[in-house]
Design a protein around this motif. Structure first.
Motif, short mmCIF file in Angstrom:
data_model
loop_
_atom_site.label_atom_id
_atom_site.label_comp_id
_atom_site.label_asym_id
_atom_site.label_seq_id
_atom_site.Cartn_x
_atom_site.Cartn_y
_atom_site.Cartn_z
N VAL A 170 -37.66 -4.96 -103.68
CA VAL A 170 -36.83 -3.88 -104.62
C VAL A 170 -37.44 -3.63 -105.90
O VAL A 170 -37.60 -4.42 -106.59
N GLY A 171 -37.61 -2.18 -105.95
CA GLY A 171 -38.16 -1.71 -107.20
C GLY A 171 -37.20 -1.31 -108.10
O GLY A 171 -35.91 -0.78 -107.90
N LEU A 172 -37.34 -1.56 -109.53
CA LEU A 172 -36.56 -1.46 -110.44
C LEU A 172 -37.19 -0.54 -111.74
O LEU A 172 -37.70 -1.26 -112.38
N PRO A 173 -37.14 0.70 -111.44
CA PRO A 173 -37.46 1.55 -112.68
C PRO A 173 -36.85 1.11 -113.96
O PRO A 173 -35.57 1.11 -113.93
N GLU A 174 -37.38 0.82 -115.20
CA GLU A 174 -37.01 0.40 -116.16
C GLU A 174 -35.97 1.17 -116.97
O GLU A 174 -34.87 0.70 -117.40
N ASP A 175 -35.98 2.32 -116.72
CA ASP A 175 -34.91 3.28 -117.36
C ASP A 175 -33.70 3.16 -116.69
O ASP A 175 -32.53 3.40 -117.29
N ILE A 176 -33.87 3.13 -115.32
CA ILE A 176 -32.49 3.26 -114.42
C ILE A 176 -31.92 1.89 -114.72
O ILE A 176 -30.55 1.89 -115.01
N ILE A 177 -32.31 0.64 -114.96
CA ILE A 177 -31.76 -0.57 -115.18
C ILE A 177 -31.01 -0.69 -116.45
O ILE A 177 -30.04 -1.47 -116.47
N ARG A 178 -31.42 0.25 -117.12
CA ARG A 178 -30.69 0.14 -118.45
C ARG A 178 -29.51 0.89 -118.71
O ARG A 178 -28.63 0.66 -119.63
N GLN A 179 -29.23 1.88 -117.69
CA GLN A 179 -28.01 2.63 -117.86
C GLN A 179 -26.62 2.12 -117.60
O GLN A 179 -26.80 0.96 -116.51
N GLN A 180 -25.62 2.30 -118.12
CA GLN A 180 -24.26 1.83 -118.13
C GLN A 180 -23.67 2.18 -116.89
O GLN A 180 -23.50 3.38 -116.47
N ILE A 181 -23.15 1.33 -116.00
CA ILE A 181 -22.15 1.63 -114.91
C ILE A 181 -21.17 0.66 -114.55
O ILE A 181 -20.98 -0.28 -115.31
N ASP A 182 -20.23 0.95 -113.59
CA ASP A 182 -19.03 0.23 -113.45
C ASP A 182 -19.57 -1.21 -112.88
O ASP A 182 -20.35 -1.38 -112.29
N PRO A 183 -19.15 -2.41 -113.49
CA PRO A 183 -19.69 -3.46 -112.82
C PRO A 183 -19.19 -4.21 -111.79
O PRO A 183 -19.49 -5.47 -111.48
N ALA A 184 -18.48 -3.44 -111.07
CA ALA A 184 -18.06 -4.23 -109.74
C ALA A 184 -18.99 -4.54 -109.10
O ALA A 184 -20.00 -3.97 -108.70
N VAL A 185 -18.95 -5.90 -108.33
CA VAL A 185 -19.98 -6.48 -107.47
C VAL A 185 -19.65 -6.16 -105.74
O VAL A 185 -18.67 -6.54 -105.38
N HIS A 186 -20.89 -5.58 -105.18
CA HIS A 186 -20.57 -5.31 -103.66
C HIS A 186 -20.35 -6.70 -103.06
O HIS A 186 -21.09 -7.66 -103.21
N PRO A 187 -19.43 -6.70 -102.05
CA PRO A 187 -19.29 -7.81 -101.40
C PRO A 187 -20.53 -8.29 -100.58
O PRO A 187 -21.28 -7.50 -99.96
N VAL A 188 -20.28 -9.69 -100.30
CA VAL A 188 -21.62 -10.09 -99.43
C VAL A 188 -21.63 -9.65 -98.07
O VAL A 188 -20.42 -9.52 -97.56
N ILE A 189 -22.54 -9.22 -97.52
CA ILE A 189 -22.51 -8.53 -95.98
C ILE A 189 -22.95 -9.88 -95.33
O ILE A 189 -23.93 -10.31 -95.20
N PRO A 190 -22.00 -9.92 -94.14
CA PRO A 190 -22.01 -11.38 -93.02
C PRO A 190 -23.30 -10.88 -92.16
O PRO A 190 -23.44 -9.59 -91.90
N VAL A 191 -23.92 -12.00 -91.99
CA VAL A 191 -25.00 -11.88 -91.08
C VAL A 191 -24.69 -12.41 -89.82
O VAL A 191 -24.10 -13.68 -89.39
N ALA A 192 -24.88 -11.52 -88.85
CA ALA A 192 -24.76 -12.02 -87.27
C ALA A 192 -25.57 -13.28 -86.79
O ALA A 192 -26.77 -13.13 -87.03
N ALA A 193 -24.82 -14.14 -86.21
CA ALA A 193 -25.63 -15.20 -85.63
C ALA A 193 -25.87 -15.33 -84.17
O ALA A 193 -26.86 -16.22 -83.70
N GLY A 194 -25.28 -14.44 -83.39
CA GLY A 194 -25.65 -14.37 -81.99
C GLY A 194 -24.84 -15.71 -81.14
O GLY A 194 -24.19 -16.26 -81.95
N GLY A 195 -25.67 -16.05 -80.15
CA GLY A 195 -24.99 -16.82 -79.47
C GLY A 195 -25.43 -17.04 -77.93
O GLY A 195 -25.78 -15.84 -77.63
#
Length: 571
Positions: free
Chosen positions: A185-210
């Motif tokens: 994951v690349g993080l441009p230094e000016d982009i990561i300083r910008q202010q945004i809505d702090p909502a956290v994205h839910p965890v994406i479930p991983v399929a285990a098959g069977g």
């Protein structure tokens, strides 16, 4: 006495209190994208991150300042990446490393390659130049996708700050879904300083098959027809519960299991079903197993280059191979495929438990024969020291009886690793952490990560002298954060594995493999731990006593520098 009417009149003529406008904003306070990245990692269960700091991701470092995530500051990006890769092998989520652009990213590439070939979930965050400076040959600029696209599952760049949490969730999902692996994951230094809505994205479930009903029927039929079945366990996608469940099922049915190279412990070292490792330098009886068995069931791995000895063994298309892996591409597979079962190990073992078969006397004899070979191979040499130069056999014979039940071993690459393959008692999943891509320099960083993950556990690492100097400086990291591994440096003054190949192909022409080494015991002391250099075999037991006492009583890492003869091998 005031009447009700008077009270009402008085109240009606009372000046109303001034209305103070509310300053409370129902929306949560905004945060920088870098801080939201840290919040998102915490929401995914990340406990620590391994970093070499850079000005390109200062806002993420600032977010870590007040976070519950522990920040482990490393001495080299290669060491940080190895620690994160080892962390991914031990946990049920990716290990996380953070490095800076250009040179930092280049140094971290070795850990990424290890994660790719070892199928280890890992996230590598790379600070980048400002968005506005892109494509102008800015200081330390590089093309992150061109560098990493062929060696990572995904390469993502945060060009829109509001997607910060989403990209963390997507990266976590990509690292763990299907065949696990590294994500950059690349993080441009000016982009990561910008202010945004702090909502956290839910965890994406991983399929285990069977196993489907048809899979189960096919496997049951193949086992019923088999006279000499063999399971091979591997990969980094297990839980201890699944490992225990599979071991119990194998033991009840008297079916043997071998371990993929450098992944011992999924089926316990002590299990009557465990018949040894398969890989480079493996003992001959286990090598012969692959051709002799009439049914191979690979769980969590596939028959690749190392297992098949360079795509030579088990290549007959009439052989029966069941491959249990959630990777539909079967990347790295060679030889026949009778059936693929799309499942992670835990899901497969859960469904395998429903298959019950009558035990054949042939299975009992087959398993007992191979188990006997393994027990003879793993029997410890004499613990009594001999006259002359220090010996790894003596050290292992004195160390192994003193190991707690849950001890683990880590190592990188080289002939020194064969003492662990042969003698170390791996009794649970992830009790052997190594670099299956043959990468040197892995031993010390992986041991530090293991010790930090479980400080109560006895962690041993076996390093060669050539390997140790590639990342031995991370002992400073061990001292800083209280990691307490036992580091054994086997010093034979050469790159031993390469010398062996050299002797085979260019006999009596030793070139480019010999080393002159410092006193590693003194180095350990300089870094703040216990260190001792041993040249005579008679001094090995006392050195081991002193090293273990330093760990248990003084709470420091300990290093035994064992100077041995050249050309002495474990087998």
């Amino acid at each position: 006495m005031t009447t009700e009417t008077e009270a009402t009149l008085t109240a009606s003529h009372t000046r109303p209190a001034a209305v103070v406008p509310s300053t409370a904003d129902p929306r949560p306070a905004r945060k920088s994208a870098g801080h939201v990245i840290v919040d998102s990692l915490l929401a995914h269960g990340v406990e620590r991150t391994y970093v070499v700091p850079g000005e390109s991701f200062l806002d993420v470092l600032d977010g870590l300042h007040h976070s519950k995530i522990e920040t482990i500051v490393c001495r080299h990006e290669g060491g940080a990446a190895y620690m994160a890769e080892a962390d991914g092998k031990m946990q049920q989520r990716p290990g996380v490393a953070m490095v800076t652009r250009g040179p930092g990213a280049a140094n971290a590439h070795v850990g990424l390659h290890t994660a790719w070939q070892d199928s280890t979930p890992m996230l590598l965050f790379v600070g980048l130049i400002p968005f506005a400076h892109r494509d102008r040959e800015a200081f330390q600029e590089f093309d992150i996708k061109a560098w990493f696209d062929t060696g990572a599952k995904r390469v993502m760049v945060l060009d829109h700050p509001e997607r910060a949490s989403e990209i963390v969730a997507e990266a976590m999902f990509a690292a763990m879904s299907g065949r696990p692996g590294p994500v950059v994951v690349g993080l441009p230094e000016d982009i990561i300083r910008q202010q945004i809505d702090p909502a956290v994205h839910p965890v994406i479930p991983v399929a285990a098959g069977g196993m489907s009903s048809t899979d189960a029927t096919a496997l049951q039929a193949a086992l019923g027809e088999s006279r000499k079945p063999l399971f091979v366990t591997g990969g980094n996608d297990w839980t201890q519960e699944a490992a225990d469940q599979l071991t119990g099922w194998l033991e009840r049915h008297h079916i043997p299991a071998a371990a993929e190279w450098r992944t011992q412990g999924t089926v316990s070292f002590d299990s009557p079903s465990y018949v040894g490792p398969i890989g480079y330098g493996r003992p001959r009886p286990t090598y012969d197993l692959l051709e002799e068995t009439d049914l191979l069931v690979f769980v969590g791995t596939v028959p690749g280059d190392v297992i098949t000895d360079g795509f030579l063994c088990r290549q007959d298309w009439n052989k029966k191979n069941f491959l249990v892996t959630v990777d539909p591409s079967l990347r790295g597979r060679s030889g026949p495929v009778s059936r693929q079962i799309l499942a992670k190990p835990d899901a497969f073992v859960r469904d395998l438990a429903g298959i019950d078969l009558p035990v054949k006397d042939e299975w009992k004899a087959w398993t007992a024969r191979m188990r006997g070979e393994q027990e003879r191979f793993a029997a410890l040499p004499p613990a009594e020291p001999t006259a002359g130069q220090a010996r790894m056999d003596t050290l292992m014979a004195n160390l192994v009886p003193r190991l707690p039940e849950d001890s683990m071993v880590t190592f990188g690459a080289g002939e020194h690793t064969n003492w662990a393959h042969r003698y170390f008692p791996t009794r649970r999943y992830a009790s052997m952490i190594s670099a299956r891509n043959g990468s040197m320099g892995y031993s010390v960083p992986s041991a530090i990560a293991a010790s930090l993950a479980d400080p109560r556990r006895r962690v041993v690492t076996i390093a060669g002298d050539g390997e140790f100097l590639m990342n031995g400086q991370e002992l400073a990291t061990a001292a800083q954060y209280g990691a307490t591994p036992l580091v054994i440096v086997m010093d034979n003054q050469e790159y031993g594995t390469i010398r062996t190949h050299q002797e085979r192909h260019y006999p009596a022409r030793v070139s480019g493999t010999q080393l002159k080494n410092p006193d590693f015991g003194l180095m350990a002391k300089a870094f703040g731990g216990f260190g001792i250099t041993v040249t005579e075999d008679r001094d090995v037991p006392a050195a081991l006593d002193a090293a273990l006492a330093a760990i248990d009583e003084d709470g420091v890492f300990a290093l035994i520098h064992l100077i041995v003869e050249q050309r002495v091998k474990a087998y």
